[in-house]
Design a protein around this motif. Structure first.
Motif, PDB file in Angstrom:
ATOM      1  N   LEU A 141      42.585  28.338  46.292  1.00 50.55           N
ATOM      2  CA  LEU A 141      41.246  27.801  46.542  1.00 50.55           C
ATOM      3  C   LEU A 141      40.256  28.898  46.894  1.00 50.55           C
ATOM      4  CD1 LEU A 141      42.229  24.632  48.615  1.00 50.55           C
ATOM      5  CD2 LEU A 141      41.206  24.652  46.335  1.00 50.55           C
ATOM      6  N   LYS A 142      40.763  29.979  47.511  1.00 53.01           N
ATOM      7  CA  LYS A 142      39.909  31.102  47.888  1.00 53.01           C
ATOM      8  C   LYS A 142      40.676  32.397  47.638  1.00 53.01           C
ATOM      9  CE  LYS A 142      36.762  32.639  51.532  1.00 53.01           C
ATOM     10  NZ  LYS A 142      36.295  32.402  52.935  1.00 53.01           N
ATOM     11  N   PRO A 143      40.787  32.816  46.379  1.00 53.85           N
ATOM     12  CA  PRO A 143      41.619  33.966  46.015  1.00 53.85           C
ATOM     13  C   PRO A 143      41.066  35.293  46.516  1.00 53.85           C
ATOM     14  CG  PRO A 143      40.426  33.155  44.100  1.00 53.85           C
ATOM     15  CD  PRO A 143      40.192  32.164  45.190  1.00 53.85           C
ATOM     16  N   ARG A 144      41.978  36.208  46.817  1.00 55.57           N
ATOM     17  CA  ARG A 144      41.586  37.549  47.267  1.00 55.57           C
ATOM     18  C   ARG A 144      41.084  38.398  46.093  1.00 55.57           C
ATOM     19  NH1 ARG A 144      44.239  39.598  51.710  1.00 55.57           N
ATOM     20  NH2 ARG A 144      43.038  41.494  51.276  1.00 55.57           N
ATOM     21  N   PHE A 145      41.745  38.285  44.945  1.00 61.72           N
ATOM     22  CA  PHE A 145      41.369  39.028  43.745  1.00 61.72           C
ATOM     23  C   PHE A 145      41.013  38.047  42.625  1.00 61.72           C
ATOM     24  CE2 PHE A 145      44.572  42.148  45.574  1.00 61.72           C
ATOM     25  CZ  PHE A 145      43.606  42.950  46.149  1.00 61.72           C
ATOM     26  N   HIS A 146      40.343  38.560  41.622  1.00 60.49           N
ATOM     27  CA  HIS A 146      39.891  37.738  40.494  1.00 60.49           C
ATOM     28  C   HIS A 146      41.091  37.143  39.756  1.00 60.49           C
ATOM     29  CE1 HIS A 146      37.407  36.398  37.190  1.00 60.49           C
ATOM     30  NE2 HIS A 146      38.146  37.082  36.337  1.00 60.49           N
ATOM     31  N   LEU A 147      41.009  35.872  39.409  1.00 63.95           N
ATOM     32  CA  LEU A 147      42.066  35.195  38.669  1.00 63.95           C
ATOM     33  C   LEU A 147      41.679  35.043  37.203  1.00 63.95           C
ATOM     34  CD1 LEU A 147      42.955  32.306  41.170  1.00 63.95           C
ATOM     35  CD2 LEU A 147      43.793  34.662  41.121  1.00 63.95           C
ATOM     36  N   TYR A 148      42.635  35.255  36.329  1.00 58.19           N
ATOM     37  CA  TYR A 148      42.360  35.090  34.899  1.00 58.19           C
ATOM     38  C   TYR A 148      43.618  34.627  34.195  1.00 58.19           C
ATOM     39  CZ  TYR A 148      44.004  39.957  35.204  1.00 58.19           C
ATOM     40  OH  TYR A 148      44.713  41.104  35.506  1.00 58.19           O
ATOM     41  N   LEU A 149      43.470  34.210  32.947  1.00 60.52           N
ATOM     42  CA  LEU A 149      44.544  33.579  32.189  1.00 60.52           C
ATOM     43  C   LEU A 149      45.199  34.577  31.235  1.00 60.52           C
ATOM     44  CD1 LEU A 149      42.717  30.211  31.420  1.00 60.52           C
ATOM     45  CD2 LEU A 149      44.242  30.749  33.323  1.00 60.52           C
ATOM     46  N   GLY A 150      45.941  35.498  31.799  1.00 55.73           N
ATOM     47  CA  GLY A 150      46.681  36.461  31.000  1.00 55.73           C
ATOM     48  C   GLY A 150      45.964  37.767  30.750  1.00 55.73           C
ATOM     49  N   ARG A 151      44.684  37.716  30.429  1.00 54.93           N
ATOM     50  CA  ARG A 151      43.867  38.919  30.234  1.00 54.93           C
ATOM     51  C   ARG A 151      42.576  38.784  31.029  1.00 54.93           C
ATOM     52  NH1 ARG A 151      45.755  42.167  26.172  1.00 54.93           N
ATOM     53  NH2 ARG A 151      47.094  41.204  24.591  1.00 54.93           N
ATOM     54  N   LYS A 152      41.990  39.918  31.391  1.00 49.52           N
ATOM     55  CA  LYS A 152      40.764  39.890  32.192  1.00 49.52           C
ATOM     56  C   LYS A 152      39.604  39.258  31.439  1.00 49.52           C
ATOM     57  CE  LYS A 152      41.853  43.765  35.239  1.00 49.52           C
ATOM     58  NZ  LYS A 152      41.456  45.096  35.721  1.00 49.52           N
ATOM     59  N   SER A 153      39.695  39.222  30.113  1.00 51.65           N
ATOM     60  CA  SER A 153      38.638  38.605  29.302  1.00 51.65           C
ATOM     61  C   SER A 153      38.793  37.092  29.220  1.00 51.65           C
ATOM     62  CB  SER A 153      38.656  39.208  27.894  1.00 51.65           C
ATOM     63  OG  SER A 153      39.917  39.000  27.277  1.00 51.65           O
ATOM     64  N   CYS A 154      39.776  36.532  29.932  1.00 47.37           N
ATOM     65  CA  CYS A 154      40.056  35.095  29.856  1.00 47.37           C
ATOM     66  C   CYS A 154      39.937  34.450  31.236  1.00 47.37           C
ATOM     67  CB  CYS A 154      41.453  34.859  29.292  1.00 47.37           C
ATOM     68  SG  CYS A 154      41.755  35.608  27.679  1.00 47.37           S
ATOM     69  N   PRO A 155      38.726  34.184  31.706  1.00 46.97           N
ATOM     70  CA  PRO A 155      38.566  33.572  33.030  1.00 46.97           C
ATOM     71  C   PRO A 155      38.884  32.085  33.005  1.00 46.97           C
ATOM     72  CG  PRO A 155      36.430  33.798  31.991  1.00 46.97           C
ATOM     73  CD  PRO A 155      37.423  34.461  31.063  1.00 46.97           C
ATOM     74  N   LEU A 156      39.123  31.548  34.166  1.00 44.27           N
ATOM     75  CA  LEU A 156      39.305  30.099  34.306  1.00 44.27           C
ATOM     76  C   LEU A 156      38.002  29.389  33.972  1.00 44.27           C
ATOM     77  CD1 LEU A 156      41.206  30.325  37.659  1.00 44.27           C
ATOM     78  CD2 LEU A 156      42.149  29.215  35.644  1.00 44.27           C
TER      79      LEU A 156
END
Length: 245
Positions: A141-156
């Motif tokens: 809910l409050k991540p420390r680092f950026h979350l993405y879907l496998g690659r940094k070019s694929c955000p939630l």
């Protein structure tokens, strides 16, 4: 038993398979290494913290419900980087292009992405001595680092909506999970019959499910070293919704 369950949806995702030559294929559903990496990023575990990554992989048992496989997209990708020269280190992109101009080499690759894929992920802990499910829920809910879907070019592209549910197995908690409607978002590709993937015993999914209705797969997505990008094999069960049992 308690489970943490959340949704993964993005316009694009890339769940890496074994890389052969110039081809970088993607699975149609999240790999264990990608899910562990996402949890680690949320919890604030840095890539060089090998002990923490190893412990996270040891205590997490993961299942995935592929709600929609989405569509496949191919990207022709090029990169230019110089090779190493002695003890000199390229500290900036300008150093690579200017100082390393005569040593530049071009790498060509084809990368696959899944467009509009939707997956639900369930996590069960074998031990709570390092983290609890409530810690992971709060981190998502409050991540420390950026979350993405496998690659940094694929955000939630939609909220994960992590919830802690109780059930007798992965199948039961998946049936209990509810999340917000995705209709306000631009969905790409049609839905498919739900497919379930999980590790452990067949009974971890549903004690009433007969083994003859389950397929066992081998995946190379068990992390050995985050720093060296090394992985090992693991066994994973697969069940298609609607099959007998």
């Amino acid at each position: 038993m308690d489970y943490l369950i959340f949704r993964l949806y993005g316009a694009m995702a890339s769940w890496g398979e074994i890389a052969i030559g110039e081809s970088r294929q993607s699975s149609s559903y999240p790999s264990k290494s990608a899910i562990l990496g996402l949890l680690a990023a949320a919890l604030g575990i840095r890539r060089e913290e090998e002990t923490a990554h190893k412990r996270l992989g040891e205590i997490c048992r993961i299942a995935v419900k592929q709600v929609s496989a989405g569509n496949s997209m191919q990207d022709y990708h090029t990169t230019q980087v110089p090779d190493s020269v002695g003890k000199f280190h390229y500290r900036t992109r300008r150093d690579e292009v200017v100082a390393g101009h005569s040593r530049l080499g071009t790498v060509l690759s084809t990368r696959e992405y899944r467009c509009g894929a939707i997956a639900w992920v369930a996590v069960r802990l074998e031990s709570s001595d390092s983290w609890r499910l409530s810690d992971m829920q709060a981190a998502l809910l409050k991540p420390r680092f950026h979350l993405y879907l496998g690659r940094k070019s694929c955000p939630l592209a939609a909220p994960m909506e992590p919830k802690i549910l109780q059930g007798a197995g992965f199948r039961e908690v998946f049936s209990q999970f509810t999340c917000s409607d995705l209709s306000p978002y631009k969905l790409i590709g049609g839905n498919t019959k739900p497919v379930y993937f999980w590790e452990g015993e067949v009974s971890d999914f549903d004690s009433q499910l007969e083994a003859r209705h389950v397929q066992t797969l081998t995946r190379h997505d068990e992390p050995l070293s985050r720093k060296r990008w090394q992985f090992k094999q693991r066994l994973e069960h697969c069940y298609l919704e609607g099959e007998a049992g």
